[in-house]
Each structure stands twice: as C-alpha cells, then as structure tokens.
Design an enzyme around this catalytic site. Sequence first.
Site, PDB file in Angstrom:
ATOM      1  N   ASP A  74       0.860  -1.190   0.000  1.00 42.07           N
ATOM      2  CA  ASP A  74       0.000   0.000   0.000  1.00 42.07           C
ATOM      3  C   ASP A  74       0.897   1.241   0.000  1.00 42.07           C
ATOM      4  O   ASP A  74       1.763   1.392   0.861  1.00 42.07           O
ATOM      5  CB  ASP A  74      -0.889  -0.019   1.254  1.00 42.07           C
ATOM      6  CG  ASP A  74      -1.957   1.066   1.207  1.00 42.07           C
ATOM      7  OD1 ASP A  74      -3.137   0.723   1.366  1.00 42.07           O
ATOM      8  OD2 ASP A  74      -1.612   2.244   1.024  1.00 42.07           O
ATOM      9  N   ASP A 101      -3.538   2.298  -5.412  1.00 50.52           N
ATOM     10  CA  ASP A 101      -2.251   2.283  -4.707  1.00 50.52           C
ATOM     11  C   ASP A 101      -2.076   1.042  -3.847  1.00 50.52           C
ATOM     12  O   ASP A 101      -1.245   1.023  -2.960  1.00 50.52           O
ATOM     13  CB  ASP A 101      -2.117   3.542  -3.835  1.00 50.52           C
ATOM     14  CG  ASP A 101      -2.836   3.419  -2.508  1.00 50.52           C
ATOM     15  OD1 ASP A 101      -3.904   2.791  -2.468  1.00 50.52           O
ATOM     16  OD2 ASP A 101      -2.305   3.930  -1.507  1.00 50.52           O
ATOM     17  N   GLU A 102      -2.870   0.025  -4.098  1.00 49.71           N
ATOM     18  CA  GLU A 102      -2.893  -1.092  -3.152  1.00 49.71           C
ATOM     19  C   GLU A 102      -3.143  -2.417  -3.855  1.00 49.71           C
ATOM     20  O   GLU A 102      -4.011  -2.501  -4.721  1.00 49.71           O
ATOM     21  CB  GLU A 102      -4.050  -0.784  -2.183  1.00 49.71           C
ATOM     22  CG  GLU A 102      -4.279  -1.813  -1.154  1.00 49.71           C
ATOM     23  CD  GLU A 102      -5.540  -1.522  -0.331  1.00 49.71           C
ATOM     24  OE1 GLU A 102      -6.116  -0.431  -0.430  1.00 49.71           O
ATOM     25  OE2 GLU A 102      -5.938  -2.438   0.389  1.00 49.71           O
TER      26      GLU A 102
HETATM   27  P1  TTP Z   1      -5.283   5.085   0.997  1.00 50.53           P
HETATM   28  O1  TTP Z   1      -4.270   4.013   0.737  1.00 50.53           O
HETATM   29  O2  TTP Z   1      -6.428   4.773   1.891  1.00 50.53           O
HETATM   30  O3  TTP Z   1      -4.565   6.360   1.630  1.00 50.53           O
HETATM   31  P2  TTP Z   1      -3.166   6.995   1.317  1.00 50.53           P
HETATM   32  O4  TTP Z   1      -2.360   6.179   0.356  1.00 50.53           O
HETATM   33  O5  TTP Z   1      -3.374   8.413   0.905  1.00 50.53           O
HETATM   34  O6  TTP Z   1      -2.479   7.018   2.741  1.00 50.53           O
HETATM   35  P3  TTP Z   1      -1.893   5.808   3.591  1.00 50.53           P
HETATM   36  O7  TTP Z   1      -2.087   4.551   2.797  1.00 50.53           O
HETATM   37  O8  TTP Z   1      -0.444   6.146   3.811  1.00 50.53           O
HETATM   38  O9  TTP Z   1      -2.671   5.819   4.862  1.00 50.53           O
HETATM   39  O10 TTP Z   1      -5.893   5.607  -0.363  1.00 50.53           O
HETATM   40  C1  TTP Z   1      -5.126   5.700  -1.545  1.00 50.53           C
HETATM   41  C2  TTP Z   1      -5.529   6.917  -2.349  1.00 50.53           C
HETATM   42  O11 TTP Z   1      -6.919   6.854  -2.657  1.00 50.53           O
HETATM   43  C3  TTP Z   1      -5.322   8.219  -1.616  1.00 50.53           C
HETATM   44  O12 TTP Z   1      -4.012   8.745  -1.781  1.00 50.53           O
HETATM   45  C4  TTP Z   1      -6.387   9.093  -2.169  1.00 50.53           C
HETATM   46  C5  TTP Z   1      -7.488   8.161  -2.604  1.00 50.53           C
HETATM   47  N1  TTP Z   1      -8.621   8.212  -1.646  1.00 50.53           N
HETATM   48  C6  TTP Z   1      -9.677   9.077  -1.906  1.00 50.53           C
HETATM   49  O13 TTP Z   1      -9.695   9.754  -2.939  1.00 50.53           O
HETATM   50  N2  TTP Z   1     -10.716   9.146  -1.006  1.00 50.53           N
HETATM   51  C7  TTP Z   1     -10.730   8.405   0.150  1.00 50.53           C
HETATM   52  O14 TTP Z   1     -11.688   8.503   0.938  1.00 50.53           O
HETATM   53  C8  TTP Z   1      -9.605   7.515   0.411  1.00 50.53           C
HETATM   54  C9  TTP Z   1      -9.585   6.676   1.679  1.00 50.53           C
HETATM   55  C10 TTP Z   1      -8.598   7.456  -0.515  1.00 50.53           C
HETATM   56 MG    MG Z   2      -2.144   4.105   0.629  1.00 45.06          MG
END
Ligand code: TTP
Ligand code: MG
Length: 400
Positions: free
Chosen positions: A9, A104-105
């Site tokens: 992730d 991203d995951e």
């Molecule tokens: P996440 O992996 O949940 O968040 P992140 O990568 O920003 O942070 P981290 O993993 O370090 O906690 O989500 C990935 C991307 O998806 C995030 O950069 C932006 C998008 N996203 C949204 O647009 N809305 C949301 O509600 C969430 C949770 C994520």
């Molecule tokens: Mg993330």
Amino acid sequence: MKRTIIHIDMDAFFASVEERDNPELKGKPLVIGALPDERGVVSTCNYAARKFGIHSAMNIKEAYRRCPNAVFMHGDMKKYEQVSIQIHQIMLKFTDKIEFVALDEGYMDVTGSLRLFGGAEKIGRQLKKEIFETLGLTCSVGISYSMMGAKIASEEKKPNGFFVIEDEKALTELIFKRSVRVICGIGSQTEKKLKEFGISTVEDLLKAPPQLIKTLGKAGEDMLRLARGRDDREVIAENISKSIGREYTFQQDVEDKDVLKDTLLLLSGDVGTRAKQKGLYGKTVTLKIKFSDISTITRSKSRDITNSAKKIHSYACELLDEVRILKPVRLVGVTLGNLTETKEEDGGQISLFEELDGTNVQQEKINALEDTVFGLSLKYGKNILKTGKELEVQQKFKKN
Ligand code: TTP
Ligand code: MG
C-alpha cells in the site's frame, strides 16, 4: 500448503506523488482534494497534514479550519493512474498472481516465487527498493500467510513500513485487544451492531457466547473465523479474475450527466487499456454510481465481446441514460466483465468514432487505430495519444 501473501500500500499516495513532482512542497502540510472555497472533501493528505487531525473524506472546510497554512491542491487522477500502472509493472517482476484492489494497493501471492528470489522478506525489501528507486515513492509492505494477515501487516508500521505476521497465532495475538474494525469486512455499521451485543474488541468477539454468534448468521461465523486468523481467500489475478473495473470519486459532487459521461470516457479508456494489456475481452459492461448519501446502484449490459474503450464507453453511457439522477453523484465506475481470452467476431457496426469525434470510420479502422494507440502507449506511456475529446475532459478536470 502454506501460502505467502504480500500486501503493498503506497504511503499518502496522491499527496506523495505531488510532493515528488513539486519539491517546493516538501515538509509542508499538503491536502489533495477540493479547495477550501469549494464544496467537497479531502481525498488524502500527507503525514505532515495528518498531525493536525486531517484525514481522507473530511469536509474540506474542516480541514482548512484545522490547518489554514496547509497547501490545498486538486488531484490529477490521470497521473496517479499512470503511476499505478508503473507500480503494477514492478510487482509483476516477482509474480503474476497480483490482485490490485485500489490504485495504490494490491495483493501478491508469492508462494511460487520464494525459491527464485530467496524468500518472502527478500521479495518485500526488493519491491520497496525498486519502487523507491524507480518512482521516488515509499510504500508499506506486509507479509503473511493470508490476505487479511498481509493487509494488517502492511498497516502496522505505516509509513514506509515493513512487517511480517508469521501465522494465525501471531495475528490473533496482535489484534486481540483491538477494535473489531481491524477485521476485514467489519465497517462502521457492523461495528455499531456488534456494540449493541457488548462486542467492541476482537477479544470480545472471540469470547462471545456461541449462541450470540449464531444469531448473527453466516456473517457471525465469518467474523469469528477471521478473528481466529483464518482467511482462505485467494489472490485473484486480473487475468483470471472475472472483471476489470475503474472508478472515480469526485472531489465535488456532480449532477450533470455530461460530466458523468466525460468521466466515463476516461475510465473506459483505462479499462480498455488494461484489458488489452492482458489480452482479454469482455461481454458485460457494468456501470456503478454512488450518490452523495452513499446509496449505490449498479446497472449491467451484455453485448458484443470487446475490449474497445469506445464500445465500453458507449455501453456505459447507454446504461447511464437509463438512470434518473435525482441526487448528486459522488462516484462513478465502469467494469468490463465476463472476461475471456478469445475474441469472437465483432457483430456490431456502430461507429462510435462517429459519435465521439464526428467522423465516420469503419469498425476495422477503429480497431486498427486503437491497436496502434495501444502499441504506442505501451512503449511511451499511456498519455502519448489522446482523442480531442479526452484532452477536453482532462482540461475540465484540471480546471475543476
Ligand atoms: P489510501 O491508501 O487509503 O490512503 P493513502 O495512500 O493516501 O495514505 P496511507 O495509505 O499512507 O494511509 O488511499 C489511496 C488513495 O486513494 C489516496 O491517496 C487518495 C485516494 N482516496 C480518496 O480519494 N478518497 C478516500 O476517501 C480515500 C480513503 C482514498
Ligand atoms: Mg495508501
């Protein structure tokens, strides 16, 4: 046989990409999403902004109140999709059993690659190194015997994390005192319901009377099984999965069908490209719409077998035309399903270029052109060629 699963992730994904591309932002709190004077929410923010309590989905006005000095920016989805493809390509060096669950995951089943690369930890470390060196981004990696274990492991040491959960016992011990929310599938609604029964933590769930679990039916059994660390779900690689889909969450809710159609054009482009990369064709196109009150609808259509972005877009638009948009839309998605590796003869002669570009091109020419575009985009990146329409849509996103 014991499996080895890796979950990866990216850290503060959208924000990290922007920090990388705009070095002047380094170290400053950064919020990606709506701007403070707009209606909308936070998509994500960097870790400097998280110190102020800002998080994804927070109202942008609240984020501004918490940190008026933060830098606020719109996201650039097209860029993040591009990075996502690059991440995927690095993962493919280690296995093709990859299930991408968000931009991203993703999960990787590396059981069959352990010998070749010298073990799971070597793969995990190498993956982080290659992503950092090639893309200038950090990610968190979790390694475990199951998908749930790997996901929890990747969250454990975020950001730039690396963590291994060896077995069921290690997992249960780790999550024993935590909220039931740590268990995959338990969201805020289920959490609330369980609380009514006096169950807040994993420990409460494990110690709950069997009679109580029974009253919760199959869901109760599943939760208990997962709380014990048992998760048999398999990593389903995209090339054998049943569908390829993409969705987009608007930074501001949308009511205009034309904007939805324009967005579907970009999403269909991405779905078509992914299908072509995998050599797959699909028969069913599904449209998903999530409204501002988070109610969600899906509509499907089964037509000619295709991986043409134009066709996917056209079917998605037909489906959209059948939906009455009575509430603002928060998210729109398109999925190509019923995938196969063989392409039956294209039945239809609908010239979608006619619809999109105002020119009358025969279907074979369209297919040939799409293949060329696809070949070029593989070589030079996805953005090498765009139709006028796509450029127009992207300008619109940038302006918004
Ligand atoms: P996440 O992996 O949940 O968040 P992140 O990568 O920003 O942070 P981290 O993993 O370090 O906690 O989500 C990935 C991307 O998806 C995030 O950069 C932006 C998008 N996203 C949204 O647009 N809305 C949301 O509600 C969430 C949770 C994520
Ligand atoms: Mg993330």
